[in-house]
Design a protein around this motif. Sequence first.
Motif, PDB file in Angstrom:
ATOM      1  N   UNK A 361      27.467   2.035 -45.626  1.00 48.16           N
ATOM      2  CA  UNK A 361      27.845   3.513 -45.628  1.00 48.16           C
ATOM      3  C   UNK A 361      28.643   3.758 -44.552  1.00 48.16           C
ATOM      4  N   UNK A 362      29.705   4.380 -44.529  1.00 49.82           N
ATOM      5  CA  UNK A 362      30.574   4.683 -43.494  1.00 49.82           C
ATOM      6  C   UNK A 362      31.134   5.951 -43.596  1.00 49.82           C
ATOM      7  N   UNK A 363      30.738   6.920 -42.596  1.00 51.90           N
ATOM      8  CA  UNK A 363      31.275   8.275 -42.498  1.00 51.90           C
ATOM      9  C   UNK A 363      32.196   8.524 -41.389  1.00 51.90           C
ATOM     10  N   UNK A 364      33.580   8.903 -41.664  1.00 53.55           N
ATOM     11  CA  UNK A 364      34.607   9.053 -40.415  1.00 53.55           C
ATOM     12  C   UNK A 364      35.075  10.491 -40.616  1.00 53.55           C
ATOM     13  N   UNK A 365      35.391  11.038 -39.385  1.00 56.89           N
ATOM     14  CA  UNK A 365      35.921  12.540 -39.289  1.00 56.89           C
ATOM     15  C   UNK A 365      36.877  12.611 -38.341  1.00 56.89           C
ATOM     16  N   UNK A 366      37.850  13.337 -38.417  1.00 57.37           N
ATOM     17  CA  UNK A 366      38.886  13.761 -37.550  1.00 57.37           C
ATOM     18  C   UNK A 366      39.019  15.287 -37.193  1.00 57.37           C
ATOM     19  N   UNK A 367      39.030  15.699 -36.061  1.00 52.00           N
ATOM     20  CA  UNK A 367      39.182  17.244 -36.102  1.00 52.00           C
ATOM     21  C   UNK A 367      40.094  17.395 -34.910  1.00 52.00           C
ATOM     22  N   UNK A 368      40.922  18.288 -35.188  1.00 51.91           N
ATOM     23  CA  UNK A 368      42.133  18.757 -34.249  1.00 51.91           C
ATOM     24  C   UNK A 368      42.447  20.271 -34.414  1.00 51.91           C
ATOM     25  N   UNK A 369      42.171  21.087 -33.522  1.00 52.12           N
ATOM     26  CA  UNK A 369      42.339  22.471 -33.530  1.00 52.12           C
ATOM     27  C   UNK A 369      42.402  23.245 -32.252  1.00 52.12           C
ATOM     28  N   UNK A 370      42.879  24.498 -32.427  1.00 45.56           N
ATOM     29  CA  UNK A 370      42.726  25.599 -31.558  1.00 45.56           C
ATOM     30  C   UNK A 370      41.651  26.561 -31.631  1.00 45.56           C
ATOM     31  N   UNK A 371      40.788  26.795 -30.799  1.00 40.90           N
ATOM     32  CA  UNK A 371      39.865  27.728 -30.984  1.00 40.90           C
ATOM     33  C   UNK A 371      39.712  28.573 -29.682  1.00 40.90           C
ATOM     34  N   UNK A 372      40.822  29.414 -29.570  1.00 40.73           N
ATOM     35  CA  UNK A 372      40.901  30.472 -28.593  1.00 40.73           C
ATOM     36  C   UNK A 372      40.264  31.734 -28.557  1.00 40.73           C
TER      37      UNK A 372
END
Length: 837
Positions: A361-372
């Motif tokens: 099992x492999x779980x990969x996640x990428x997150x890129x965001x502005x949270x002003x």
Amino acid sequence: MRISRTCLASSISLALLALAGPAQSQAQDTSGTGTAAATGTNTDAQPAAPQTQAAAARNDAVQTELQQVVVTGVATGGVRKLDSAFSITTASEEQLRQAAPSSTADILKLVPGVYAEATGGQSGANIEVRGFPSGSDSPFVSVQMMGNPIYPVPTLSFFEGSSAFRLDDTIERVEVLRGGPSTIFSNGQPGATMNFILKKGTDTPEGSIRFSTGTGELRRVDVFYGGKISDGWYGTVGGFYRNTNGVRDAGFPSDKGGQITATLTRKLDQGEVTFYARRTDDKNAFYTGVPLISANEGRSISEFPGFDPLTGTLMSGEMRRFTVEAAPGRTLNYDLGDGRGLAATVFGVDFNQTISGWNVSNKFNYFDGDMNTIAMFTGNNPLAMGAYNATALSTYRNAVAGQTATTATATYLDGTPVPANQQVVQAGLWAVEKKLQSFTDEIRVSKEWMKDNTVTIGGYFANYSSDDVWFLGNSHLMTAVPNARLIDVRLNNGVIVANQGKEGPVNYAPVASYDGSNTALFIANEWKINDRIKVDGGIRRERQKLDATVSNLRSGDTDNNPLTVYNNGTSMPTGGNTALTRTDSANSFTIGGNFKLSRDAAIFARANTGHTFVAFDDLRNAGSQANVNDRGLLPTPKIQQFEVGFKTATQLYSAYINYFHTEFDGIAFQQILADGTILNSVSGSKGDGIEFELALRPIHNLTLTLTGDYQDSKYKDNPSTAGKRVQRQPKLQYRFTPTYRIPMGDNELRLYGTYTHIGERWADQANLQYLPSYKTVDLGAVYRLGEKIELRVNGSNLSNELGLTEGNSRLTTGGAGPINARPLFGRTWEASVMYRF
């Protein structure tokens, strides 16, 4: 952010290589043997085949519950909820709709042992978990999608995990695990883990479109479609767009934006791989306190004259677009309408396959965001305009040599005088720019190395960053009325106390860049001793490294005019920086067991030890490398938990009941006051409690549900707070929900309602700000016309209960008379029509 390219390449390569394998045959899809082999799960524990919402609603509730499988906190595949040796709450798509949550955090009202203060709006909730001491945000709640944290750190200043997620019709269900084995898996959250499971495409095409309207001129559309693309390939796409002025109408949209989510699934021999992506662009007003009247040491709360606390907000169009004087010659413009928004992209891969007897099992996640965060934060309690003027005169009477001030003149921005008896408040218009980026990957390999004994070995890797630009303070003077007017104040010696409403400088303006990395290795073992007894255990070793570059600050006058006192003492960077770094390691452990009393009744026990690490903000607040290195000032918090429980489900009733005990040592607290002062403290806590989820079905089509918890949690280790109740957490909370289904041939009507009781709490660690108990009533109905059309209406807080979820977090004491506090939203309603195709 320094992302490990090796880990990234390995994760994507593993999924792509799997695509080269042949697709599962149609026969395998039907039998479920491929999925079972890939996940290491018995086929008789698999969920029922997907079906339409209307058909699912007609299923017998008991059979659905008996077959329900959970995947969160499980080493391999899934386990029947009744057979799990831990506390977990689940909610289907229909249950989520009936709960009518106002935000992602508000979903947690369905979960015993968790109290969510969701009155800030879509973002910025405070979430407390059973006995865990926390002052704000949600340090002990991780939000996951498809089993992987969206951002690996659950809370930073001006960020909490639920703010990074928006609920829509692409969600199949949510699972909320409390404690249990989560201390050794994923990001090792010892508190609560919310895991949202996306819908996947199936052989049967399925689509829906839903239109919603409601309080605040809500206009929302949700769409979803999923199905088979070709042999072995399945996909979904869906999302929403929404615009509303909200319950508290500020004169501009409180929530405006949308989201799109897509999945692509490839069936493999003995497994599958799912790619998912989500893009969110959403602007959300953030609500803080409003004026109220406190009496009887906070036991009685009433409406402030002229201010409806259920629908009013101080924010207004007049102050919507405000300026920040950041430095001489540098003025920045911001919009309160941007609030605590989210502009982010999430991409992930969920891979499961059996290879030569090994479950991978492999779980990969990428997150890129502005949270002003562009929002108003209330400061001092309300006072009369005359009292404010008197204080200004006292402070600046002799500010100009030879010119003693004798009068203070207060006017609205149009020049109209402000009466001396007009109640006014001071509130900061803050701007916090926050850019977040993260990569997480968890890989597990499992094998049944002897009969009924499965060992799992895995690793978790995370790289993450936060780039921050803060402007706190920026206090403005305004009337204590809904949609407040700004006020200017001038003295007759030339001193300008307030200009365009601005009466205080930016008092804290750090610019900072942070990078973090976590590496964890874990091993778990599941052993089915016999048909009745199953035990599991695991250990985890984790290392975290943080690096920070924080600007050094100075105070200055942005216009070099000492008479404009509102911008004197402005905080601004010097041009120099302080570099800070910290490395920590910690161990976690869990052991638990489940004993079947019958096929559908069991008892379980679980013990674990976990930890949390210091975060970026702890480094900044420490200020120097010497302080960062001080383990007494910045300890590594440790948590011990123990629970025993009982689970059962029959035609007449179902019950999930557990006792828990928590011990917490060494957590650092931070409180930012109205003047920018940051208070820090370290303490622990100890608590005991009982959680319950009960359902009774006395007659056909009628279900009575009762959920909640009772707990007694107190601080320890810190003399100033020892023995005080843990802040913000009620001793008793419960929800009673009756549901009645009325069949009408091919149609049906379902009526439901909820009575909620939240007990008294303390807003602060010193137990000085009292928050009274409150109760609410919600009602709803859904009418289904055949398989295609659904009409729904929900009403929340129909009794217009004036309940407080937060006191004035910018003050350290309580008080009688006028106060600022954050109450519940008033009566709201929402109606929707859905068409399925």
